[in-house]
Design a protein around this motif. Sequence first.
Motif, PDB file in Angstrom:
ATOM      1  N   ILE A   7       0.861  -1.178   0.000  1.00  0.00           N
ATOM      2  CA  ILE A   7       0.000   0.000   0.000  1.00  0.00           C
ATOM      3  C   ILE A   7       0.898   1.230   0.000  1.00  0.00           C
ATOM      4  O   ILE A   7       1.642   1.451   0.958  1.00  0.00           O
ATOM      5  CB  ILE A   7      -0.919   0.032   1.236  1.00  0.00           C
ATOM      6  CG1 ILE A   7      -1.741  -1.247   1.341  1.00  0.00           C
ATOM      7  CG2 ILE A   7      -1.819   1.271   1.201  1.00  0.00           C
ATOM      8  CD1 ILE A   7      -2.415  -1.429   2.692  1.00  0.00           C
ATOM      9  N   SER A   8       0.826   2.010  -1.065  1.00  0.00           N
ATOM     10  CA  SER A   8       1.627   3.226  -1.160  1.00  0.00           C
ATOM     11  C   SER A   8       0.773   4.434  -0.790  1.00  0.00           C
ATOM     12  O   SER A   8      -0.197   4.751  -1.471  1.00  0.00           O
ATOM     13  CB  SER A   8       2.174   3.409  -2.580  1.00  0.00           C
ATOM     14  OG  SER A   8       2.852   4.653  -2.668  1.00  0.00           O
ATOM     15  N   GLY A   9       1.172   5.124   0.280  1.00  0.00           N
ATOM     16  CA  GLY A   9       0.447   6.281   0.768  1.00  0.00           C
ATOM     17  C   GLY A   9       0.922   7.592   0.193  1.00  0.00           C
ATOM     18  O   GLY A   9       0.769   8.635   0.825  1.00  0.00           O
ATOM     19  N   SER A  10       1.485   7.566  -1.000  1.00  0.00           N
ATOM     20  CA  SER A  10       1.985   8.780  -1.642  1.00  0.00           C
ATOM     21  C   SER A  10       1.090   9.150  -2.817  1.00  0.00           C
ATOM     22  O   SER A  10       0.560   8.276  -3.498  1.00  0.00           O
ATOM     23  CB  SER A  10       3.406   8.555  -2.159  1.00  0.00           C
ATOM     24  OG  SER A  10       3.848   9.691  -2.869  1.00  0.00           O
ATOM     25  N   GLY A  41      -2.515   7.046  -4.639  1.00  0.00           N
ATOM     26  CA  GLY A  41      -2.553   8.256  -5.444  1.00  0.00           C
ATOM     27  C   GLY A  41      -3.319   8.083  -6.734  1.00  0.00           C
ATOM     28  O   GLY A  41      -3.567   9.060  -7.450  1.00  0.00           O
ATOM     29  N   ALA A  42      -3.730   6.871  -7.054  1.00  0.00           N
ATOM     30  CA  ALA A  42      -4.388   6.595  -8.329  1.00  0.00           C
ATOM     31  C   ALA A  42      -5.780   5.972  -8.156  1.00  0.00           C
ATOM     32  O   ALA A  42      -6.287   5.346  -9.077  1.00  0.00           O
ATOM     33  CB  ALA A  42      -3.501   5.662  -9.153  1.00  0.00           C
ATOM     34  N   VAL A  43      -6.378   6.128  -6.986  1.00  0.00           N
ATOM     35  CA  VAL A  43      -7.689   5.529  -6.736  1.00  0.00           C
ATOM     36  C   VAL A  43      -8.703   6.605  -6.364  1.00  0.00           C
ATOM     37  O   VAL A  43      -8.337   7.723  -6.015  1.00  0.00           O
ATOM     38  CB  VAL A  43      -7.632   4.458  -5.614  1.00  0.00           C
ATOM     39  CG1 VAL A  43      -6.701   3.318  -6.011  1.00  0.00           C
ATOM     40  CG2 VAL A  43      -7.214   5.063  -4.284  1.00  0.00           C
ATOM     41  N   ASP A  44      -9.962   6.231  -6.420  1.00  0.00           N
ATOM     42  CA  ASP A  44     -11.046   7.116  -5.995  1.00  0.00           C
ATOM     43  C   ASP A  44     -11.384   6.784  -4.551  1.00  0.00           C
ATOM     44  O   ASP A  44     -12.054   5.796  -4.277  1.00  0.00           O
ATOM     45  CB  ASP A  44     -12.268   6.905  -6.893  1.00  0.00           C
ATOM     46  CG  ASP A  44     -13.495   7.671  -6.405  1.00  0.00           C
ATOM     47  OD1 ASP A  44     -13.341   8.684  -5.687  1.00  0.00           O
ATOM     48  OD2 ASP A  44     -14.612   7.238  -6.739  1.00  0.00           O
ATOM     49  N   ALA A  54     -19.843   2.329   1.950  1.00  0.00           N
ATOM     50  CA  ALA A  54     -18.905   2.247   0.836  1.00  0.00           C
ATOM     51  C   ALA A  54     -18.767   3.618   0.201  1.00  0.00           C
ATOM     52  O   ALA A  54     -19.759   4.298  -0.049  1.00  0.00           O
ATOM     53  CB  ALA A  54     -19.384   1.240  -0.197  1.00  0.00           C
ATOM     54  N   GLN A  55     -17.540   3.996  -0.051  1.00  0.00           N
ATOM     55  CA  GLN A  55     -17.272   5.280  -0.688  1.00  0.00           C
ATOM     56  C   GLN A  55     -16.216   5.071  -1.759  1.00  0.00           C
ATOM     57  O   GLN A  55     -15.170   4.485  -1.487  1.00  0.00           O
ATOM     58  CB  GLN A  55     -16.759   6.285   0.339  1.00  0.00           C
ATOM     59  CG  GLN A  55     -17.712   6.546   1.490  1.00  0.00           C
ATOM     60  CD  GLN A  55     -17.039   7.397   2.543  1.00  0.00           C
ATOM     61  OE1 GLN A  55     -16.734   8.553   2.304  1.00  0.00           O
ATOM     62  NE2 GLN A  55     -16.796   6.806   3.702  1.00  0.00           N
ATOM     63  N   GLY A  56     -16.481   5.531  -2.962  1.00  0.00           N
ATOM     64  CA  GLY A  56     -15.506   5.397  -4.034  1.00  0.00           C
ATOM     65  C   GLY A  56     -15.046   3.950  -4.192  1.00  0.00           C
ATOM     66  O   GLY A  56     -15.862   3.035  -4.250  1.00  0.00           O
ATOM     67  N   ASP A  57     -13.743   3.757  -4.240  1.00  0.00           N
ATOM     68  CA  ASP A  57     -13.157   2.425  -4.410  1.00  0.00           C
ATOM     69  C   ASP A  57     -12.927   1.689  -3.087  1.00  0.00           C
ATOM     70  O   ASP A  57     -12.247   0.665  -3.054  1.00  0.00           O
ATOM     71  CB  ASP A  57     -11.801   2.541  -5.131  1.00  0.00           C
ATOM     72  CG  ASP A  57     -11.932   3.059  -6.553  1.00  0.00           C
ATOM     73  OD1 ASP A  57     -12.998   2.866  -7.166  1.00  0.00           O
ATOM     74  OD2 ASP A  57     -10.957   3.661  -7.053  1.00  0.00           O
ATOM     75  N   SER A  58     -13.483   2.202  -1.993  1.00  0.00           N
ATOM     76  CA  SER A  58     -13.158   1.659  -0.665  1.00  0.00           C
ATOM     77  C   SER A  58     -13.445   0.167  -0.538  1.00  0.00           C
ATOM     78  O   SER A  58     -12.633  -0.564   0.040  1.00  0.00           O
ATOM     79  CB  SER A  58     -13.875   2.431   0.442  1.00  0.00           C
ATOM     80  OG  SER A  58     -15.275   2.264   0.365  1.00  0.00           O
ATOM     81  N   LYS A  87      -3.374   7.800   5.996  1.00  0.00           N
ATOM     82  CA  LYS A  87      -4.284   7.831   7.143  1.00  0.00           C
ATOM     83  C   LYS A  87      -5.722   7.657   6.693  1.00  0.00           C
ATOM     84  O   LYS A  87      -6.494   6.908   7.304  1.00  0.00           O
ATOM     85  CB  LYS A  87      -4.116   9.153   7.906  1.00  0.00           C
ATOM     86  CG  LYS A  87      -5.150   9.421   8.974  1.00  0.00           C
ATOM     87  CD  LYS A  87      -5.027   8.490  10.147  1.00  0.00           C
ATOM     88  CE  LYS A  87      -5.870   8.985  11.312  1.00  0.00           C
ATOM     89  NZ  LYS A  87      -6.844   8.017  11.758  1.00  0.00           N
ATOM     90  N   ASN A  88      -6.111   8.333   5.624  1.00  0.00           N
ATOM     91  CA  ASN A  88      -7.476   8.215   5.132  1.00  0.00           C
ATOM     92  C   ASN A  88      -7.808   6.763   4.776  1.00  0.00           C
ATOM     93  O   ASN A  88      -8.845   6.233   5.176  1.00  0.00           O
ATOM     94  CB  ASN A  88      -7.689   9.132   3.923  1.00  0.00           C
ATOM     95  CG  ASN A  88      -9.122   9.137   3.461  1.00  0.00           C
ATOM     96  OD1 ASN A  88     -10.038   9.369   4.247  1.00  0.00           O
ATOM     97  ND2 ASN A  88      -9.325   8.886   2.190  1.00  0.00           N
ATOM     98  N   PHE A  89      -6.918   6.100   4.039  1.00  0.00           N
ATOM     99  CA  PHE A  89      -7.178   4.694   3.694  1.00  0.00           C
ATOM    100  C   PHE A  89      -7.175   3.822   4.942  1.00  0.00           C
ATOM    101  O   PHE A  89      -8.012   2.923   5.094  1.00  0.00           O
ATOM    102  CB  PHE A  89      -6.150   4.168   2.690  1.00  0.00           C
ATOM    103  CG  PHE A  89      -6.365   2.719   2.354  1.00  0.00           C
ATOM    104  CD1 PHE A  89      -7.496   2.319   1.672  1.00  0.00           C
ATOM    105  CD2 PHE A  89      -5.453   1.760   2.756  1.00  0.00           C
ATOM    106  CE1 PHE A  89      -7.722   0.983   1.374  1.00  0.00           C
ATOM    107  CE2 PHE A  89      -5.662   0.425   2.462  1.00  0.00           C
ATOM    108  CZ  PHE A  89      -6.804   0.031   1.768  1.00  0.00           C
ATOM    109  N   HIS A  90      -6.258   4.079   5.831  1.00  0.00           N
ATOM    110  CA  HIS A  90      -6.149   3.302   7.072  1.00  0.00           C
ATOM    111  C   HIS A  90      -7.449   3.392   7.883  1.00  0.00           C
ATOM    112  O   HIS A  90      -7.833   2.430   8.542  1.00  0.00           O
ATOM    113  CB  HIS A  90      -4.952   3.814   7.864  1.00  0.00           C
ATOM    114  CG  HIS A  90      -4.347   2.835   8.801  1.00  0.00           C
ATOM    115  ND1 HIS A  90      -4.294   1.481   8.570  1.00  0.00           N
ATOM    116  CD2 HIS A  90      -3.739   3.028   9.994  1.00  0.00           C
ATOM    117  CE1 HIS A  90      -3.686   0.888   9.576  1.00  0.00           C
ATOM    118  NE2 HIS A  90      -3.347   1.801  10.464  1.00  0.00           N
TER     119      HIS A  90
END
Length: 179
Positions: A7-10, A41-44, A54-58, A87-90
């Motif tokens: 998981i890349s958080g950049s 960086g490349a997902v919704d 569920a939100q976007g690609d979550s 942090k948001n994905f986490h």
Amino acid sequence: MTRIVAISGSRRAASTTRAALRVALDAAGDAGAETDLIDLGAVDLPLYHPDEDAQGDSEALTRRVREADGVLAGTPVYRGSYSSTFKNFHDFCGSTEYENTAVGLLATAGGGSYGGTLEHLRSTFRNVHAWTVPDEVGIERASSKVETGTDPRITDEDLRRRTERLGRVVLEHAERMRG
């Protein structure tokens, strides 16, 4: 087959975090893992909202983590901690995604300080029942040591070996935990 997801958080196009994770992920793949890279960086992925399921690609992203046996978590260092993107994905993930999962940590710093970031990651992963492996990688002055692009690589030999080892160690612990 043991599955390892990075998981890349950049959000940077030329991300040293993503490039370093690719080095670790390739080492896990060379050792026999099925590999996957989540580039945040490349997902919704809108800001986490606890009242919405569920939100976007979550859903698809958390499923990829949940189905993984091991995770390589990487983030750039921002203000002494991990990125808001990570942090948001986490926040979308919990113990359902990480329970009985081996996690390797990686932080890339523009300067020389990454210790606090790795500690923050370790603490938050512990709170979702993940098992962080003893090996971790911090890269100071990452832009001078990590080459991004189509063939990412780490130019510092010792650092490259440590990063590759992180990928293999996550795979080894994930296989043990699968049991």
